[in-house]
Design a protein around this motif. Structure first.
Motif, PDB file in Angstrom:
ATOM      1  N   HIS A 348       2.504  -0.976   2.179  1.00 49.52           N
ATOM      2  CA  HIS A 348       3.773  -0.253   2.131  1.00 49.52           C
ATOM      3  C   HIS A 348       3.829   0.587   0.859  1.00 49.52           C
ATOM      4  N   ARG A 349       4.346   1.769   0.998  1.00 53.75           N
ATOM      5  CA  ARG A 349       4.433   2.680  -0.148  1.00 53.75           C
ATOM      6  C   ARG A 349       5.785   2.485  -0.836  1.00 53.75           C
ATOM      7  N   ASP A 350       5.737   1.944  -2.047  1.00 57.48           N
ATOM      8  CA  ASP A 350       6.942   1.719  -2.838  1.00 57.48           C
ATOM      9  C   ASP A 350       6.798   2.429  -4.184  1.00 57.48           C
ATOM     10  N   ARG A 351       7.924   2.651  -4.804  1.00 58.19           N
ATOM     11  CA  ARG A 351       7.910   3.169  -6.170  1.00 58.19           C
ATOM     12  C   ARG A 351       7.705   1.987  -7.103  1.00 58.19           C
ATOM     13  N   VAL A 352       6.566   1.968  -7.795  1.00 55.42           N
ATOM     14  CA  VAL A 352       6.178   0.799  -8.587  1.00 55.42           C
ATOM     15  C   VAL A 352       5.933   1.230 -10.032  1.00 55.42           C
ATOM     16  N   ARG A 353       6.661   0.610 -10.951  1.00 56.49           N
ATOM     17  CA  ARG A 353       6.391   0.797 -12.379  1.00 56.49           C
ATOM     18  C   ARG A 353       5.421  -0.296 -12.822  1.00 56.49           C
ATOM     19  N   LEU A 354       4.242   0.123 -13.236  1.00 57.52           N
ATOM     20  CA  LEU A 354       3.233  -0.867 -13.631  1.00 57.52           C
ATOM     21  C   LEU A 354       3.712  -1.700 -14.814  1.00 57.52           C
ATOM     22  N   GLY A 355       4.507  -1.107 -15.680  1.00 60.66           N
ATOM     23  CA  GLY A 355       5.042  -1.866 -16.817  1.00 60.66           C
ATOM     24  C   GLY A 355       5.914  -3.016 -16.366  1.00 60.66           C
ATOM     25  N   ASP A 356       6.724  -2.788 -15.313  1.00 63.26           N
ATOM     26  CA  ASP A 356       7.572  -3.871 -14.793  1.00 63.26           C
ATOM     27  C   ASP A 356       6.730  -4.985 -14.184  1.00 63.26           C
ATOM     28  N   ILE A 357       5.680  -4.598 -13.443  1.00 62.03           N
ATOM     29  CA  ILE A 357       4.808  -5.613 -12.833  1.00 62.03           C
ATOM     30  C   ILE A 357       4.147  -6.470 -13.904  1.00 62.03           C
ATOM     31  N   VAL A 385       3.585   4.505 -10.096  1.00 56.61           N
ATOM     32  CA  VAL A 385       2.799   4.908  -8.930  1.00 56.61           C
ATOM     33  C   VAL A 385       3.629   4.727  -7.664  1.00 56.61           C
ATOM     34  N   GLN A 386       3.157   5.361  -6.602  1.00 61.43           N
ATOM     35  CA  GLN A 386       3.713   5.160  -5.265  1.00 61.43           C
ATOM     36  C   GLN A 386       2.675   4.366  -4.480  1.00 61.43           C
ATOM     37  N   SER A 387       2.839   3.046  -4.440  1.00 60.53           N
ATOM     38  CA  SER A 387       1.795   2.203  -3.861  1.00 60.53           C
ATOM     39  C   SER A 387       2.414   0.911  -3.343  1.00 60.53           C
ATOM     40  N   ASP A 388       1.552  -0.045  -2.963  1.00 58.07           N
ATOM     41  CA  ASP A 388       1.999  -1.311  -2.393  1.00 58.07           C
ATOM     42  C   ASP A 388       2.287  -2.302  -3.518  1.00 58.07           C
ATOM     43  N   ARG A 389       3.541  -2.721  -3.633  1.00 58.41           N
ATOM     44  CA  ARG A 389       3.948  -3.580  -4.748  1.00 58.41           C
ATOM     45  C   ARG A 389       3.239  -4.936  -4.723  1.00 58.41           C
ATOM     46  N   LEU A 470      -8.536  -5.456  -2.867  1.00 59.36           N
ATOM     47  CA  LEU A 470      -7.209  -4.848  -2.919  1.00 59.36           C
ATOM     48  C   LEU A 470      -7.258  -3.466  -3.565  1.00 59.36           C
ATOM     49  N   ALA A 471      -8.013  -3.355  -4.677  1.00 59.84           N
ATOM     50  CA  ALA A 471      -8.095  -2.070  -5.368  1.00 59.84           C
ATOM     51  C   ALA A 471      -8.680  -0.999  -4.453  1.00 59.84           C
ATOM     52  N   ARG A 472      -9.682  -1.343  -3.696  1.00 60.60           N
ATOM     53  CA  ARG A 472     -10.287  -0.368  -2.792  1.00 60.60           C
ATOM     54  C   ARG A 472      -9.330   0.005  -1.663  1.00 60.60           C
ATOM     55  N   ARG A 473      -8.545  -0.959  -1.194  1.00 56.95           N
ATOM     56  CA  ARG A 473      -7.550  -0.629  -0.168  1.00 56.95           C
ATOM     57  C   ARG A 473      -6.472   0.295  -0.727  1.00 56.95           C
ATOM     58  N   LEU A 474      -6.243   0.217  -2.027  1.00 57.12           N
ATOM     59  CA  LEU A 474      -5.239   1.071  -2.658  1.00 57.12           C
ATOM     60  C   LEU A 474      -5.827   2.402  -3.103  1.00 57.12           C
ATOM     61  N   ASP A 497      -0.628   8.029  -5.577  1.00 56.69           N
ATOM     62  CA  ASP A 497       0.244   8.175  -4.404  1.00 56.69           C
ATOM     63  C   ASP A 497      -0.537   7.689  -3.192  1.00 56.69           C
ATOM     64  N   LEU A 498      -0.211   6.493  -2.711  1.00 59.22           N
ATOM     65  CA  LEU A 498      -0.973   5.868  -1.634  1.00 59.22           C
ATOM     66  C   LEU A 498      -0.898   6.688  -0.348  1.00 59.22           C
ATOM     67  N   ALA A 499       0.271   7.218  -0.033  1.00 61.75           N
ATOM     68  CA  ALA A 499       0.409   7.994   1.199  1.00 61.75           C
ATOM     69  C   ALA A 499      -0.447   9.246   1.163  1.00 61.75           C
ATOM     70  N   ARG A 500      -0.499   9.903   0.014  1.00 59.00           N
ATOM     71  CA  ARG A 500      -1.314  11.104  -0.115  1.00 59.00           C
ATOM     72  C   ARG A 500      -2.796  10.768   0.000  1.00 59.00           C
ATOM     73  N   ALA A 501      -3.185   9.653  -0.610  1.00 54.44           N
ATOM     74  CA  ALA A 501      -4.596   9.233  -0.533  1.00 54.44           C
ATOM     75  C   ALA A 501      -4.997   8.934   0.903  1.00 54.44           C
ATOM     76  N   LYS A 502      -4.109   8.267   1.664  1.00 59.86           N
ATOM     77  CA  LYS A 502      -4.429   7.977   3.063  1.00 59.86           C
ATOM     78  C   LYS A 502      -4.523   9.244   3.879  1.00 59.86           C
ATOM     79  N   LYS A 503      -3.635  10.214   3.584  1.00 62.59           N
ATOM     80  CA  LYS A 503      -3.651  11.473   4.317  1.00 62.59           C
ATOM     81  C   LYS A 503      -4.960  12.224   4.068  1.00 62.59           C
ATOM     82  N   GLU A 504      -5.444  12.210   2.814  1.00 63.76           N
ATOM     83  CA  GLU A 504      -6.694  12.905   2.494  1.00 63.76           C
ATOM     84  C   GLU A 504      -7.895  12.198   3.129  1.00 63.76           C
ATOM     85  N   GLU A 505      -7.808  10.862   3.266  1.00 60.65           N
ATOM     86  CA  GLU A 505      -8.915  10.136   3.893  1.00 60.65           C
ATOM     87  C   GLU A 505      -9.035  10.504   5.368  1.00 60.65           C
ATOM     88  N   THR A 506      -7.905  10.699   6.028  1.00 64.72           N
ATOM     89  CA  THR A 506      -7.933  10.983   7.465  1.00 64.72           C
ATOM     90  C   THR A 506      -8.053  12.475   7.769  1.00 64.72           C
TER      91      THR A 506
END
Length: 507
Positions: A348-357, A385-389, A470-474, A497-506
């Protein structure tokens, strides 16, 4: 299997005396359980060894194929250079000239382990050497301006014949490897069958013991009922004493009936695994312990001593062995399931602050940090990032947990966290001043069930494999830099941006 067979003979021969003594039932039960534990451990280890050997054979075939692929890449680069004169085409050839001899040397012990003669290995090495020399000669001719001579050498079919010979040799090695893997798989199946047989036979023996316990319980119940009848005919002046004794006997009768119900229920329930038998035997052990305490078993009597040792020592030790073994197997299976589910889970594409994680993870690890006097420094502002939390939380948790786990006790622990955004990627670095990782292990630690260094910390060798998956899936990867005795840095790159990366892969 031999131990279980002997137990069957003993039980058939002495079944009359067996069902007359609670201590004898407990002793035989302890021996049966110990036999189950030892047999299960032996065949489990054999199955694990054969599984490792089969996997190694498959990996060897892949490495051998890479040798052929490297030679083909070198040949493509050579021909590209001959056709264009552009030295950029020589890069695959240059790399293969170094990597192929080194890889053959590295593969030699593994090839000999699967039955490849040293002479065949040397012959394969010679073929690659001749092929590389032939390609080098054409390159030298082209470089010196003799394009016609280079072309003539290519058309002489020397290179083609060498490549055909190399392919034939590689195919033979792969066939040998496949045969070797098939043998190990066959042995694995045999070990699994033996393990299943042990469990089935053990189940039958435990059923027989339970039947004896039920028979003994029934006899005791009848004795209690007879005692109650005698007490009812006693003098009225002893009525209160009779009532009190009857109540005590009734409680004992209820406990025995409860035990009989548990045993009969267990007999009707599916025997799905060893742990089911372990829990039932543990519960029965507690009932018998109470029984022995009430009946004041004489430790000087042979049967009484055997019963006390079985209840107090043999059964707890046997239960500990089987539980620890099953717990480890359960942990490994759970970890593999986690990886399998992570591989199939929809991201799932979420707005994720790495500092918060990082902050959330450190708060859960605060006790361990304080306990080890380990300090953590977060340098600068970590990117967003825009990625899977959930996936990012698992990556950060695994890496920080490892950094804390492998601190060097000779100095205060120090962990540094950095992050940056570059192009389409975001990178998180977690550095420590712990034990460090030997150079030869720095890639192997990402393999499933592989660990490095001293095995004095808990773990199954799954965490880093999970992190890389996981890193490779992201949309990224994970790398490690480490110096033994000084510290380690893990660098995790993921798509910003996970959604953009998936779009470029396909695309």
């Amino acid at each position: 299997m031999v131990l279980l067979g002997l137990l069957v003979v003993i039980m058939v021969r002495f079944h009359y005396s067996l069902f007359k003594s609670v201590p004898m039932i407990l002793t035989v039960g302890a021996v049966v359980l110990l036999g189950v534990v030892l047999g299960a451990l032996y065949f489990s280890q054999r199955a694990a060894d054969e599984s490792d050997s089969a996997v190694n054979a498959g990996r060897l075939n892949i490495r051998v194929l890479r040798l052929l692929s490297s030679a083909q890449d070198a040949e493509i680069g050579q021909r590209g250079y001959l056709l264009t004169g552009d030295e950029r085409y020589l890069e695959p050839f240059t790399k293969s000239s170094v990597s192929i001899p080194a890889e053959i040397t590295a593969l030699t012990p593994a090839l000999r382990d699967i039955g490849i003669p040293q002479a065949a290995i040397d012959e394969l090495r010679g073929m690659f050497t001749q092929k590389l020399a032939e390609m080098q000669k054409t390159i030298d001719l082209k470089t010196s301006g003799d394009a016609a001579g280079a072309l003539a050498l290519v058309k002489s079919d020397v290179g083609i014949n060498l490549m055909d010979a190399i392919r034939d040799r590689i195919a033979a090695i792969q066939q040998n490897g496949a045969t070797n893997a098939a043998l190990h798989i066959s042995a694995l199946r045999a070990s699994t069958t033996s393990l299943s047989t042990i469990i089935a036979v053990s189940a039958g023996l435990l059923v027989l013991l339970a039947g004896g316990a039920m028979r003994l319980t029934y006899n005791h119940t009848r004795q209690i009922e007879a005692a109650q009848d005698q007490l009812s005919l006693a003098n009225e002046t002893l009525e209160e004493t009779v009532v009190a004794r009857t109540q005590s006997l009734q409680r004992a009768n209820n406990e025995l009936q409860t035990y009989a119900y548990i045993v009969s229920h267990d007999l009707r329930a599916p025997l799905v695994n060893i742990m089911g038998f372990t829990e039932e035997l543990d519960r029965a052990s507690r009932v018998f312990r109470k029984y022995l305490e009430r009946t004041h078993a004489d430790p000087n009597d042979h049967d009484g001593k055997a019963a006390i040792e079985a209840v107090e020592t043999d059964i707890p030790e046997a239960l500990g062995f089987i539980r620890s073994s099953m717990k480890r197997m359960d942990n490994l299976i759970n970890q593999i399931l986690v990886m399998a589910r992570a591989g199939n889970r929809e991201l799932h594409r979420d707005r994720v602050r790495l500092g918060d994680i990082v902050a959330e993870t450190l708060s859960t690890l605060r006790h361990r940090l304080d306990e080890g006097e380990t300090t953590v420094e977060v340098v600068g502002v970590l990117p967003e990032v825009q990625s899977d939390r959930l996936a990012i939380q698992q990556i950060v948790s695994n890496l920080l947990d490892n950094a804390i786990k492998y601190v060097d006790p000779s100095r205060a622990g120090r962990i540094t966290v950095r992050g940056r955004r570059h192009g389409l990627l975001a990178t998180l670095e977690i550095s420590d001043n712990g034990r460090g990782i030997a150079e030869g292990d720095q890639e192997r630690i990402f393999e499933l069930f592989r660990r490095s260094g001293r095995q004095d910390r808990p773990g199954d060798g799954v965490g880093l494999a999970h992190v890389r998956a996981l890193a490779r899936r992201l949309g990224g990867d994970v790398k490690v830099r480490s110096t033994l005795g000084e510290g380690t840095t893990f660098e995790v790159a993921i798509a910003a941006d996970l959604a953009r990366a998936k779009k470029e892969e396909t695309a």
